[in-house]
Write a protein that holds these residues in place. Structure first.
Motif, PDB file in Angstrom:
ATOM      1  N   UNK A 301       0.832  -1.203   0.000  1.00  9.23           N
ATOM      2  CA  UNK A 301       0.000   0.000   0.000  1.00  9.23           C
ATOM      3  C   UNK A 301       0.870   1.258   0.000  1.00  9.23           C
ATOM      4  N   UNK A 302       1.921   1.268   0.819  1.00 10.90           N
ATOM      5  CA  UNK A 302       2.783   2.453   0.888  1.00 10.90           C
ATOM      6  C   UNK A 302       3.551   2.657  -0.408  1.00 10.90           C
ATOM      7  N   UNK A 303       3.981   1.568  -1.022  1.00 12.90           N
ATOM      8  CA  UNK A 303       4.612   1.649  -2.339  1.00 12.90           C
ATOM      9  C   UNK A 303       5.943   2.369  -2.332  1.00 12.90           C
ATOM     10  N   UNK A 304       6.208   3.087  -3.431  1.00 13.96           N
ATOM     11  CA  UNK A 304       7.522   3.656  -3.684  1.00 13.96           C
ATOM     12  C   UNK A 304       7.407   5.084  -4.204  1.00 13.96           C
ATOM     13  N   UNK A 305       8.442   5.879  -3.920  1.00 10.97           N
ATOM     14  CA  UNK A 305       8.625   7.143  -4.627  1.00 10.97           C
ATOM     15  C   UNK A 305       9.328   6.804  -5.943  1.00 10.97           C
ATOM     16  N   UNK A 306       9.857   7.814  -6.633  1.00  9.79           N
ATOM     17  CA  UNK A 306      10.606   7.535  -7.857  1.00  9.79           C
ATOM     18  C   UNK A 306      11.846   6.697  -7.590  1.00  9.79           C
ATOM     19  N   UNK A 307      12.373   6.789  -6.351  1.00 15.51           N
ATOM     20  CA  UNK A 307      13.644   6.126  -6.061  1.00 15.51           C
ATOM     21  C   UNK A 307      13.591   5.160  -4.893  1.00 15.51           C
ATOM     22  N   UNK A 308      12.717   5.417  -3.916  1.00 14.50           N
ATOM     23  CA  UNK A 308      12.808   4.701  -2.648  1.00 14.50           C
ATOM     24  C   UNK A 308      11.489   4.039  -2.257  1.00 14.50           C
ATOM     25  N   UNK A 309      11.575   2.923  -1.520  1.00 16.27           N
ATOM     26  CA  UNK A 309      10.364   2.409  -0.878  1.00 16.27           C
ATOM     27  C   UNK A 309       9.971   3.331   0.276  1.00 16.27           C
ATOM     28  N   UNK A 310       8.680   3.537   0.454  1.00 18.11           N
ATOM     29  CA  UNK A 310       8.215   4.386   1.561  1.00 18.11           C
ATOM     30  C   UNK A 310       8.185   3.623   2.878  1.00 18.11           C
ATOM     31  N   UNK A 311       8.343   2.312   2.810  1.00 20.30           N
ATOM     32  CA  UNK A 311       8.219   1.479   4.001  1.00 20.30           C
ATOM     33  C   UNK A 311       9.566   1.121   4.631  1.00 20.30           C
ATOM     34  N   UNK A 312      10.653   1.700   4.137  1.00 18.86           N
ATOM     35  CA  UNK A 312      11.975   1.409   4.698  1.00 18.86           C
ATOM     36  C   UNK A 312      12.851   2.644   4.604  1.00 18.86           C
ATOM     37  N   UNK A 313      13.827   2.710   5.499  1.00 16.54           N
ATOM     38  CA  UNK A 313      14.757   3.832   5.491  1.00 16.54           C
ATOM     39  C   UNK A 313      16.088   3.377   6.086  1.00 16.54           C
ATOM     40  N   UNK A 314      17.177   3.939   5.588  1.00 15.51           N
ATOM     41  CA  UNK A 314      18.510   3.642   6.126  1.00 15.51           C
ATOM     42  C   UNK A 314      18.894   4.727   7.129  1.00 15.51           C
ATOM     43  N   UNK A 315      19.253   4.316   8.317  1.00 18.32           N
ATOM     44  CA  UNK A 315      19.719   5.257   9.328  1.00 18.32           C
ATOM     45  C   UNK A 315      21.244   5.237   9.327  1.00 18.32           C
TER      46      UNK A 315
END
Length: 672
Positions: A301-315
């Motif tokens: 459902x959250x899907x992706x921007x042009x480059x990134x998944x919206x459901x994950x992030x690198x800290x």
């Protein structure tokens, strides 16, 4: 027993032993027993002339390859958005929860669950994408651009923790992970290597081995790999991240044990801090951690921007620090005559690289950090990303080292130095060789006059052999003299002269930037070009006129006026004009929408945008009626802050200026 049947049994047994040894770290047999079985397999393969695809004999490295072939991934390999601090991590979390809440409001019958989170280590190696078909490893590739990578199957086969076959036989899957070199393996390798062959750091060693055309070299590096995602899969779906990780384990992939699951986001933050504190105890390099929402339907459902998944992030973790011995300080002369100290330190490993040079900024920095008497003593250093490490200060407070002697004369030309603020300057602008070469090189650089094939080596040769002392001299070069120079044939001479000829009609902003006006950058010179639209009007501008412009304060205005008041600079510019240089006035900007959110506003871009370049964003802002400038002042209306936004963001917050950090909101306001 039938030789083929015996070979199959031996392969099954040997692969089981390798799995327990390399993946589970739980050896089932000793090396001698393993070697007996391995030797028997080699004997059978030689007699039969057959080698089965998942035979462990394939891991020693095959023939030298001619090149890497492109491989298109079955599913894209996405980059991850990055959070450099807890505030940006919290912003990501807030956006994700908002999207989930919005979906649940519109879909009350099929709501998404409350988000829960997985934390994984972010390895510092080379991304791998493995393709298995009906249980057999049929391809391995680098990430490449996320759509197409390079096939490195033969290299990957040498990694003993990677299964050549897996229990899952139903169709095709892509498994993603990271190829790494353990730090203990690197240390052991370097102990037996000659000085020439020693490997500098584990990250480059792993990447270099996997992209080496000789798989036998790859095999000698004893690489490993961790796996964390399935990008493509036939005939099966997972409900959660935990389920996918269990599938990887069940199919003999090496999954890093440091994976954590939490229901509460506060626990996520606490765990990140714990990982950062313990990272130096790991046997491999990491540069952060990855936070993921675990529910697979939520991810969809959250899907992706042009480059990134919206459901994950690198800290991303903060820069690493260590200490070493300050051995000496040398002094370099820059384009503007500024004298910059460069520290030489005892070689030390920091953030995966060997450090020997560090920045000291200026004499004020040396005094402020209590480094005046520091040569021969231990100092703290910090390395952030790829920037040259910085000396933070002495380990002790005592003045117990040799003195750093501040030069009184230019180390290049011997001219007396002048101190301005915290910096030393050589004012011998017409005769100081490093300044002359740096100015000519800057003038010809891509963002300036863009003279193709020109380099600092070219500038040095032209200065020393043809007495080129200023940019204007480039436009008086003659073919007959160029071809007499060493390493200058007819073709090179013609190409250089043509490139110089082509530069004569560069735009006014590039020409102004090429001149190297003190305290001005590309954004300021572009603004000057767009405002005045004529070189002579810029040259005749007064301080009072300039400070009315949005990107210019009193110091910059005075620098511009003093620069163009210099008789030598006036003469140099006139020479260029006489020799055919014709800076082109900028085209009138095309304004699409004067009723937009940005119409009539002064906007500053800072940091790195993830969904567009800053140049594209600036062009779009100007088309919507904005004035884009390079520095933050009381005149600024809006600051757009991307990743790694620094002092400009801080100043905007101090001045109470509107800040846009959410790129989705920015795209909406840009009407994209």
């Amino acid at each position: 027993m039938d030789p083929m049947h015996e070979m199959e049994e031996l392969i099954t047994e040997l692969n089981k032993y390798s799995y327990h040894y390399y993946t589970l770290d739980e050896p089932l047999v000793d090396d001698k027993e393993y070697d007996v079985l391995y030797d028997r397999l080699i004997q059978l393969e030689e007699v039969s002339g057959m080698v089965l695809p998942d035979s462990p004999t394939q891991r020693v490295g095959g023939e030298l390859l001619k090149g890497f072939l492109p491989h298109r991934h079955l599913s894209p390999l996405w980059s991850l958005d990055k959070a450099q601090n807890l505030e940006k991590l919290a912003s990501w979390h807030t956006r994700a929860r908002k999207l989930i809440a919005d979906y649940n409001t519109k879909n009350p019958d099929t709501p998404l669950p409350e988000p829960s989170y997985a934390i994984e280590l972010k390895f510092d190696g080379l991304t791998l994408n493995l393709t298995y078909e009906n249980g057999k490893l049929v391809q391995a590739a680098t990430r490449g651009n996320g759509v197409t990578g390079e096939g490195i199957l033969e290299q990957v086969k040498t990694i003993r923790s990677i299964p050549l076959s897996i229990p899952f036989k139903e169709g095709k899957i892509e498994v993603q992970g990271e190829g790494i070199m353990n730090l203990s393996v690197l240390a052991a390798y370097n102990e037996s290597a000659t000085d020439k062959d020693k490997l500098k750091n584990a990250r480059n060693a792993a990447a270099g081995a996997l992209r080496n055309l000789n798989p036998k070299v790859t095999a000698t590096r004893r690489l490993s790999a961790f796996f964390y995602n399935i990008g493509y899969m036939d005939g099966i779906q997972f409900e959660s991240h935990q389920e996918m990780m269990q599938f990887l384990k069940d199919n003999h992939f090496k999954v890093n044990p440091y994976i954590f699951y939490f229901e509460n986001f506060d626990d996520v933050i606490a765990q990140l801090e714990d990982i950062q504190a313990q990272r130096t105890g790991l046997d491999y390099l990491i540069d952060g951690a990855v936070v993921k929402i675990t529910d697979m339907r939520t991810r969809e459902v959250l899907g992706y921007t042009d480059k990134f998944p919206r459901w994950a992030i690198a800290y991303k973790f903060e820069a690493e620090e260590t200490s070493t011995i300050l051995e000496s300080v040398s002094w370099n002369v820059g384009r503007t005559g500024k004298i910059t100290p460069l520290a030489r330190v005892e070689a030390v490993e920091l953030a995966g690289v060997t450090v020997q040079n560090c920045t000291l900024n200026n004499i004020g920095d040396i005094e402020r950090k209590n480094l005046k008497y520091a040569i021969g003593t231990r100092v703290f250093i910090r390395r952030s990303n790829e920037v040259i490490p910085e000396i933070l200060g002495k380990v002790t407070e005592e003045n117990d080292g040799e003195e750093i002697i501040f030069p009184e004369k230019c180390p290049a030309c011997g001219f007396p130095l002048e101190q301005r603020g915290a910096h030393l300057f050589c004012n011998n602008t017409l005769e100081c060789t490093p300044q002359i070469i740096a100015k000519i090189t800057h003038f010809a650089s891509r963002d300036a006059m863009d003279i193709e094939t020109f380099s600092i080596m070219t500038a040095q040769q032209l200065h020393s052999e043809l007495e080129v002392k200023e940019p204007a001299d480039l436009y008086a070069l003659e073919f007959e003299k160029l071809v007499e120079l060493e390493r200058f044939g007819e073709r090179k001479a013609k190409n250089l002269l043509q490139a110089i000829e082509d530069s004569k009609t560069r735009d006014l902003a590039s020409f102004l930037y090429a001149l190297g006006i003190p305290n001005t950058g590309k954004s300021t010179t572009r603004m000057l070009a767009e405002h005045y639209r004529d070189l002579h009007k810029v040259m005749n501008a007064t301080v009072e006129e300039l400070i009315e412009l949005p990107d210019i304060g009193n110091i910059v205005a005075e620098s511009i006026v003093a620069f163009f008041a210099d008789p030598f600079m006036q003469a140099s510019i006139q020479k260029m004009l006489d020799r055919g240089v014709q800076p082109q006035s900028p085209a009138e900007p095309v304004v699409i929408n004067t009723d937009s959110y940005f119409a009539g506003k002064i906007v500053v871009l800072t940091g790195t945008l993830q969904t567009m370049t800053r140049e594209d964003a600036a062009a779009r802002l100007e088309s919507l009626g904005a004035k884009v400038t390079g520095s933050v002042s009381k005149k600024t209306d809006i600051v757009i802050a991307g990743e790694k936004a620094g002092s400009k963001l801080t100043k905007a917050q101090e001045l109470g200026i509107e800040v846009i950090e959410d790129e989705e909101e920015l795209k909406r306001l840009l009407e994209l």
